[in-house]
Motif scaffolding. Sequence first.
Motif, PDB file in Angstrom:
ATOM      1  N   ARG A 179       0.861  -1.190   0.000  1.00 42.31           N
ATOM      2  CA  ARG A 179       0.000   0.000   0.000  1.00 42.31           C
ATOM      3  C   ARG A 179       0.903   1.247   0.000  1.00 42.31           C
ATOM      4  NH1 ARG A 179      -3.455   2.946  -0.234  1.00 42.31           N
ATOM      5  NH2 ARG A 179      -4.477   4.374   1.182  1.00 42.31           N
ATOM      6  N   HIS A 180       1.822   1.319   0.957  1.00 44.58           N
ATOM      7  CA  HIS A 180       2.845   2.371   0.938  1.00 44.58           C
ATOM      8  C   HIS A 180       4.188   1.676   0.744  1.00 44.58           C
ATOM      9  CE1 HIS A 180      -0.213   3.894   3.992  1.00 44.58           C
ATOM     10  NE2 HIS A 180      -0.355   4.697   2.963  1.00 44.58           N
ATOM     11  N   PHE A 206       5.332   7.682   1.295  1.00 41.80           N
ATOM     12  CA  PHE A 206       4.351   8.383   2.127  1.00 41.80           C
ATOM     13  C   PHE A 206       5.108   9.087   3.252  1.00 41.80           C
ATOM     14  CE2 PHE A 206       0.490   7.784   5.169  1.00 41.80           C
ATOM     15  CZ  PHE A 206       0.044   9.059   4.891  1.00 41.80           C
ATOM     16  N   TYR A 228      -0.149   7.695  -6.134  1.00 37.08           N
ATOM     17  CA  TYR A 228       0.825   8.786  -6.195  1.00 37.08           C
ATOM     18  C   TYR A 228       2.225   8.224  -6.014  1.00 37.08           C
ATOM     19  CZ  TYR A 228      -3.367  11.549  -5.372  1.00 37.08           C
ATOM     20  OH  TYR A 228      -4.627  12.089  -5.473  1.00 37.08           O
ATOM     21  N   LYS A 231       3.374  11.068  -1.533  1.00 39.56           N
ATOM     22  CA  LYS A 231       2.221  11.687  -0.886  1.00 39.56           C
ATOM     23  C   LYS A 231       2.635  12.249   0.471  1.00 39.56           C
ATOM     24  CE  LYS A 231      -2.542  10.647   0.401  1.00 39.56           C
ATOM     25  NZ  LYS A 231      -3.625   9.678   0.238  1.00 39.56           N
ATOM     26  N   LEU A 232       2.203  13.460   0.769  1.00 39.43           N
ATOM     27  CA  LEU A 232       2.459  14.043   2.084  1.00 39.43           C
ATOM     28  C   LEU A 232       1.256  13.787   2.980  1.00 39.43           C
ATOM     29  CD1 LEU A 232       4.104  17.505   1.226  1.00 39.43           C
ATOM     30  CD2 LEU A 232       5.157  15.242   1.402  1.00 39.43           C
ATOM     31  N   GLY A 233       1.536  13.411   4.225  1.00 37.13           N
ATOM     32  CA  GLY A 233       0.472  13.159   5.195  1.00 37.13           C
ATOM     33  C   GLY A 233      -0.188  14.446   5.640  1.00 37.13           C
ATOM     34  N   TRP A 234      -1.280  14.296   6.332  1.00 33.57           N
ATOM     35  CA  TRP A 234      -2.136  15.416   6.746  1.00 33.57           C
ATOM     36  C   TRP A 234      -1.375  16.477   7.529  1.00 33.57           C
ATOM     37  CZ3 TRP A 234      -6.090  18.241   6.024  1.00 33.57           C
ATOM     38  CH2 TRP A 234      -6.763  18.888   7.044  1.00 33.57           C
ATOM     39  N   PHE A 260       1.114  14.091  -4.264  1.00 33.74           N
ATOM     40  CA  PHE A 260      -0.009  14.645  -3.493  1.00 33.74           C
ATOM     41  C   PHE A 260       0.595  15.610  -2.490  1.00 33.74           C
ATOM     42  CE2 PHE A 260      -3.122  14.982  -0.160  1.00 33.74           C
ATOM     43  CZ  PHE A 260      -4.348  14.871  -0.792  1.00 33.74           C
ATOM     44  N   PHE A 264      -3.004  19.888  -3.765  1.00 33.14           N
ATOM     45  CA  PHE A 264      -4.294  19.374  -3.326  1.00 33.14           C
ATOM     46  C   PHE A 264      -4.805  20.048  -2.057  1.00 33.14           C
ATOM     47  CE2 PHE A 264      -2.771  16.135  -6.085  1.00 33.14           C
ATOM     48  CZ  PHE A 264      -3.899  15.527  -6.624  1.00 33.14           C
TER      49      PHE A 264
ATOM     50  N   GLU B  56      -6.274   7.381   4.480  1.00 34.45           N
ATOM     51  CA  GLU B  56      -5.358   7.785   3.403  1.00 34.45           C
ATOM     52  C   GLU B  56      -4.588   9.070   3.725  1.00 34.45           C
ATOM     53  OE1 GLU B  56      -6.360   7.193  -0.536  1.00 34.45           O
ATOM     54  OE2 GLU B  56      -7.028   5.154  -0.104  1.00 34.45           O
ATOM     55  N   ARG B  57      -5.175   9.957   4.514  1.00 42.12           N
ATOM     56  CA  ARG B  57      -4.469  11.202   4.798  1.00 42.12           C
ATOM     57  C   ARG B  57      -3.532  11.094   5.994  1.00 42.12           C
ATOM     58  NH1 ARG B  57      -6.405  15.837   2.285  1.00 42.12           N
ATOM     59  NH2 ARG B  57      -4.435  16.692   2.991  1.00 42.12           N
ATOM     60  N   LEU B 162      -9.359  17.548   9.971  1.00 45.46           N
ATOM     61  CA  LEU B 162      -9.402  16.736   8.750  1.00 45.46           C
ATOM     62  C   LEU B 162     -10.842  16.365   8.386  1.00 45.46           C
ATOM     63  CD1 LEU B 162      -8.053  15.072   6.504  1.00 45.46           C
ATOM     64  CD2 LEU B 162      -7.740  13.215   8.140  1.00 45.46           C
ATOM     65  N   LYS B 165     -13.112  18.939   6.865  1.00 46.25           N
ATOM     66  CA  LYS B 165     -12.968  19.276   5.430  1.00 46.25           C
ATOM     67  C   LYS B 165     -14.180  18.792   4.635  1.00 46.25           C
ATOM     68  CE  LYS B 165      -8.907  19.341   3.257  1.00 46.25           C
ATOM     69  NZ  LYS B 165      -8.368  20.692   3.249  1.00 46.25           N
ATOM     70  N   ARG B 192     -14.498   6.363  -2.120  1.00 45.84           N
ATOM     71  CA  ARG B 192     -13.152   6.711  -2.607  1.00 45.84           C
ATOM     72  C   ARG B 192     -13.241   7.567  -3.876  1.00 45.84           C
ATOM     73  NH1 ARG B 192      -8.337   4.322  -1.575  1.00 45.84           N
ATOM     74  NH2 ARG B 192      -9.302   2.468  -0.669  1.00 45.84           N
ATOM     75  N   LYS B 196     -11.811  11.310  -4.277  1.00 50.96           N
ATOM     76  CA  LYS B 196     -10.798  11.562  -5.315  1.00 50.96           C
ATOM     77  C   LYS B 196     -11.258  12.706  -6.222  1.00 50.96           C
ATOM     78  CE  LYS B 196      -7.087   9.325  -7.078  1.00 50.96           C
ATOM     79  NZ  LYS B 196      -5.894   8.918  -6.340  1.00 50.96           N
ATOM     80  N   ARG B 199     -10.833  15.910  -4.765  1.00 50.22           N
ATOM     81  CA  ARG B 199      -9.408  16.140  -4.452  1.00 50.22           C
ATOM     82  C   ARG B 199      -9.132  16.163  -2.939  1.00 50.22           C
ATOM     83  NH1 ARG B 199      -6.297  17.929  -8.741  1.00 50.22           N
ATOM     84  NH2 ARG B 199      -5.028  19.354  -7.507  1.00 50.22           N
ATOM     85  N   PHE B 200      -9.924  15.367  -2.183  1.00 52.19           N
ATOM     86  CA  PHE B 200      -9.644  15.227  -0.752  1.00 52.19           C
ATOM     87  C   PHE B 200      -8.532  14.211  -0.506  1.00 52.19           C
ATOM     88  CE2 PHE B 200     -14.251  16.533  -0.017  1.00 52.19           C
ATOM     89  CZ  PHE B 200     -13.908  17.782   0.453  1.00 52.19           C
ATOM     90  N   ILE B 201      -8.380  13.286  -1.439  1.00 56.79           N
ATOM     91  CA  ILE B 201      -7.311  12.270  -1.301  1.00 56.79           C
ATOM     92  C   ILE B 201      -6.512  12.193  -2.605  1.00 56.79           C
ATOM     93  CG2 ILE B 201      -8.497  10.869   0.408  1.00 56.79           C
ATOM     94  CD1 ILE B 201      -9.209   8.912  -1.867  1.00 56.79           C
TER      95      ILE B 201
END
Lengths: 294, 201
Positions: A179-180, A206, A228, A231-234, A260, A264, B56-57, B162, B165, B192, B196, B199-201
Amino acid sequence: MISLLRIRLALVVAVLCLLSSCTLGAPALKLEDSVIEGKVIWSGEVHIDGIVTVKKTGHLTIEPGTRVLFEARDKDGDGIGDAELLVEGALIARGAEDAPIIFTSAAEQPKASDWKYLYLDFAREAELDYVISEYAYSGLQVHFCRARVTNSIFRYNVDGLRFSTVSLYAAGNRIYGNRHGLRYEERGSEARLHHNDIRDNEIGIFVVTRSDDKARIEQNNITNNSQYNVKLGWQQPGGVTLPNNWWGISDPVAIQKTFFDRQFDDNLGVVSAPQVLTKAVKLSDWQKHEGATP
Amino acid sequence: MSTIRILFNALLVVLIITGLTVSSAQACVGKTLVVGALDNPQQQVLAEMLSVLIGERTGTTVKVVSVAGHAEAHDAMIRAEMDMYVEYTGVGQVIILKEQPIADSDELYKAVKERYNQDLNLVWLKPFGFSDERYAPEGTVAVAAPVVRKDTLKKFPALARLINKLGGSIDDPTMKELETASAAGNSRDVARKFLKEKRFI
């Protein structure tokens, strides 16, 4: 005459039995929750059904061709298998090209998260060479220690290779089908990763949080990751720079679309990929670059 | 005196090391968050949306579990068996809090948010942006919003921002579309795809 034949036959059978027992080797080692202290060597087949901890005083050597099988048991129902190998002491796992050391699921139909992880936590010494780690939550997690990981494969896990707060050297590895592929929280890490294939994961790299752009991730092939490449985390407001890598394409705009980042979400940093390589790096060249600054 | 000081310092070091070990171990797989969903397409797709967004975030593992009804979901939250679920303001006011209906949507949201926070340690986050009459007891409206345990928000301080959002991102027609797609296919895939596209993920 007949009795002489019988004796000869018995001798032949005895020799064959001896030979077969040598060939088959020792029976598999089966471990539940247990600790390793002092020097221990694993070879052949090792079954783990629980948490095996290499204590500070422990020194585990795993010989080439060893298969370590983790039972897919999830007692707490969190969706992640409970079996793990936790190393606080020393782990020397040096396989060979034709005899890698394999960490895998014992399930007949294995899947990601069947077992928890190979976890190096405050380990005294850690070296992995020609290792395959698959079907775990994390193929390898490295925290608060120094580790060297070379010529290895991390595949079919949630996180292929994951680290934080470490001095990690990783080269010549293939990280795919996770996954990552690579997941990290830098937190002051001195990581250097070069000549690795990070491909065909959902997310190639990630960067979860607390990264100050100090990890040196250069001269890798970071390609074809389905969601991606990076990807950058929150909670990663700082930028991440990944120079001198091969992205499978050369167009900077197209490469940027595989990230990402702030594109975004305004709260995130920017991923930049300067000095794009124009062709893939050859993994087997990693030793030529070991001491060099890429 | 010096012996006591040495013992104290030794104890301090042990506590620090133990604390570091525990915190690092927890950080590495971490707590699995649990999102509850009633057995209908709307609840399923919204729960999956929360699960995918958070997973995912942040990289946190999130699990969606089924619950039989609103009261059962509420009980599971109070017992800390679930971390969050989607509730409707009218249901919260009349069924859970057993208070009088309030017709005004904003006033109702404010009332349930305050009572849940003060008396139940549960936090109503921003409404998704749609309401659904099917879940509205008489004399009220049913604005949908994520409800999260306060303890969970303390453990994951970035979570509220988060999840918020998603606030206002689903109007009535969009919810109908999502619900139809969820009923016909896989709720997680539908969630999902929505995240997508937005553009949230």
